[in-house]
Design an enzyme around this catalytic site. Structure first.
Site, PDB file in Angstrom:
ATOM      1  N   HIS A   1     -10.307 -32.141  94.636  1.00  0.00           N
ATOM      2  CA  HIS A   1      -9.722 -32.656  95.879  1.00  0.00           C
ATOM      3  C   HIS A   1     -10.056 -31.721  97.047  1.00  0.00           C
ATOM      4  O   HIS A   1     -10.461 -32.174  98.128  1.00  0.00           O
ATOM      5  CB  HIS A   1      -8.204 -32.754  95.753  1.00  0.00           C
ATOM      6  CG  HIS A   1      -7.725 -33.801  94.800  1.00  0.00           C
ATOM      7  ND1 HIS A   1      -8.247 -35.066  94.747  1.00  0.00           N
ATOM      8  CD2 HIS A   1      -6.736 -33.764  93.851  1.00  0.00           C
ATOM      9  CE1 HIS A   1      -7.615 -35.772  93.832  1.00  0.00           C
ATOM     10  NE2 HIS A   1      -6.698 -35.006  93.260  1.00  0.00           N
TER      11      HIS A   1
ATOM     12  N   GLU B   1      -7.441 -29.938  91.135  1.00  0.00           N
ATOM     13  CA  GLU B   1      -7.140 -29.745  92.554  1.00  0.00           C
ATOM     14  C   GLU B   1      -8.353 -29.209  93.303  1.00  0.00           C
ATOM     15  O   GLU B   1      -8.516 -29.493  94.497  1.00  0.00           O
ATOM     16  CB  GLU B   1      -5.938 -28.803  92.719  1.00  0.00           C
ATOM     17  CG  GLU B   1      -4.647 -29.299  92.087  1.00  0.00           C
ATOM     18  CD  GLU B   1      -4.222 -30.673  92.580  1.00  0.00           C
ATOM     19  OE1 GLU B   1      -4.581 -31.044  93.724  1.00  0.00           O
ATOM     20  OE2 GLU B   1      -3.540 -31.396  91.817  1.00  0.00           O
TER      21      GLU B   1
END
Length: 424
Positions: free
Chosen positions: A22, A19
């Site tokens: 991202h 994550e």
């Protein structure tokens, strides 16, 4: 308890780095990131910094970065709404209060006539007791307050879908890419700390009380032959030993200036591979290692191991597609937990290597061109590049929804197989 902690730490690290990839590229592209979450389900811990809320959630089975524009923006001001406005020093609206207006003094309460919360950023309306239509400019970071909860507006230029194709591609691709980076870093650290294994037929550390130790073999012995078969590499040695559980072997070694022979019977170890039970022989020796390698050697080792495990996992995927590998052999969260429990018993370096392998596996799985996965989204970006315009968002959303449902069904099947394998 140690197994539970090991599982949570490893899985949490994999999700965090995924994550983070991202998140970092979304921020670089100027996308508003509303939430950075580790875990799923109810919040356990939450704090907000700048524009983003960081949350730790109860179930350690995933995570996400919630970017503005990925889903339809829910904030809207329809004609006839009554809203309270809090102005900033630049005379732009900083806060829009939707209810419980009595809690906020000095509000300018208006009846909304028209509003644009994405492009031109304004609200038009009538103040109480006034008949003149007024236009109020919105700050780019204005927030809506409803039931005490603040939600920042997302101007079009801060939304995911407003960004150039390459920016959206990099934002999605960076998640799986970070899993490969994490694996490379961990494997390099293992090489630097534990030494780098080399393919020589020389005994490394000897496991106390295992067959090699009981027979009298010592660290540093160079294996010349096993039961008359010449040995020239570590792969040769392990190949014969693993295929000879319970069979007495004669191991000829060179120890300094001495030529010695030892009779060793490999101990039989079994493990499950799908529905098949595999038997393997071990004698309790580790392969030789380069002690205290240089940083360059460690980095090279990390890169080589990352490449090796990437190719190995792709080979297994190929076997799965061609039917040579049964779906029953796939592991879900329960299977991964049980494997982590076993690996944790072998020591910290084995646990770190297991985490690196899982990280590579997560990166590869997410890059598969399947709906609802990062690879599926990248595939749609490819279609967009070919067509010169994006696929209809509703159609793409439906494809991802169906894909997500099928993935959840597969997860249920795999988890049920894990439960049957380990508990029933």
């Amino acid at each position: 308890m140690n197994s539970v902690i090991a599982f949570i730490v490893i899985f949490g690290a994999l999700v965090f780095f995924h994550e983070l990839g991202h998140f970092v590229f979304a921020k670089r592209a100027g996308i508003l990131c509303r939430e950075f979450a580790i875990g799923m389900g109810p919040k356990v811990l939450a704090f907000k910094r700048n524009e983003t809320q960081y949350t730790l959630r109860l179930l350690p089975i995933g995570g996400y970065v919630r970017m503005a524009g990925e889903d339809a923006e829910l904030m809207e001001l329809k004609p006839g709404f009554r809203a309270g406005l809090i102005m900033g020093q630049d005379e732009k609206v900083e806060k829009v209060v939707l209810n419980n207006k009595d809690r906020y003094p000095d509000l300018r309460v208006i009846e909304v006539a028209e509003a644009d919360l994405e492009k031109e950023l304004y609200i038009k309306g009538y103040e109480e007791g006034e008949e003149t239509l007024q236009r109020f400019e919105l700050s780019e970071k204005a927030v809506f307050i409803e039931d005490g909860v603040e939600t920042q507006i997302a101007p079009w230029n801060r939304q995911f879908n407003s960004k150039k194709l390459y920016q959206r591609f990099l934002t999605i691709f960076a998640g799986p890419a970070m899993n490969f980076v994490l694996a490379f870093i961990v494997l390099s650290i293992i090489g630097m700390s534990a030494g780098i294994p080399v393919d020589r037929a020389v005994l490394g550390d000897i496991v106390p009380d295992d067959p090699a130790d009981q027979a009298g073999l010592e660290k540093g012995d160079e294996v010349i032959a096993i039961s008359g078969e010449e040995i020239s590499s570590w792969a040769d040695l392990t190949g014969i030993v693993s295929e000879s559980p319970g069979e007495e072997l004669t191991i000829d070694v060179q120890r300094g200036d001495e030529s010695l022979s030892f009779n060793v019977t490999p101990e039989e170890r079994t493990f499950e591979q799908g529905e098949e039970t595999i038997s393997q022989g071990i004698i309790g020796v580790y392969n030789p290692r380069i002690e205290s390698p240089s940083i360059f050697q460690s980095i090279q080792y990390g890169a080589e191991q990352t490449y090796f495990w990437t190719v190995t996992i792709f080979d297994l995927l190929g076997d799965l597609i061609t039917g040579q590998f049964s779906i029953d052999a796939l592991a879900g969260p329960v299977g991964i937990y049980k494997s982590t429990e076993e690996v944790a018993k072998a020591g910290i370096y084995q646990l770190m290597q297991w985490g690196a392998i899982l990280s590579i596996n997560l990166g590869i799985m997410n890059l598969l061109p399947l709906p609802a996965l990062d690879g599926g989204r990248l595939l749609f970006f490819g279609f967009e590049a070919l067509r010169g315009k994006p696929i209809d968002r509703q159609k793409e959303g439906m494809v991802h929804f169906v894909g997500f449902a099928l993935l959840m069904l597969l997860m249920i099947v795999v988890t049920w197989n894990d439960i049957q394998r380990y508990f029933l």
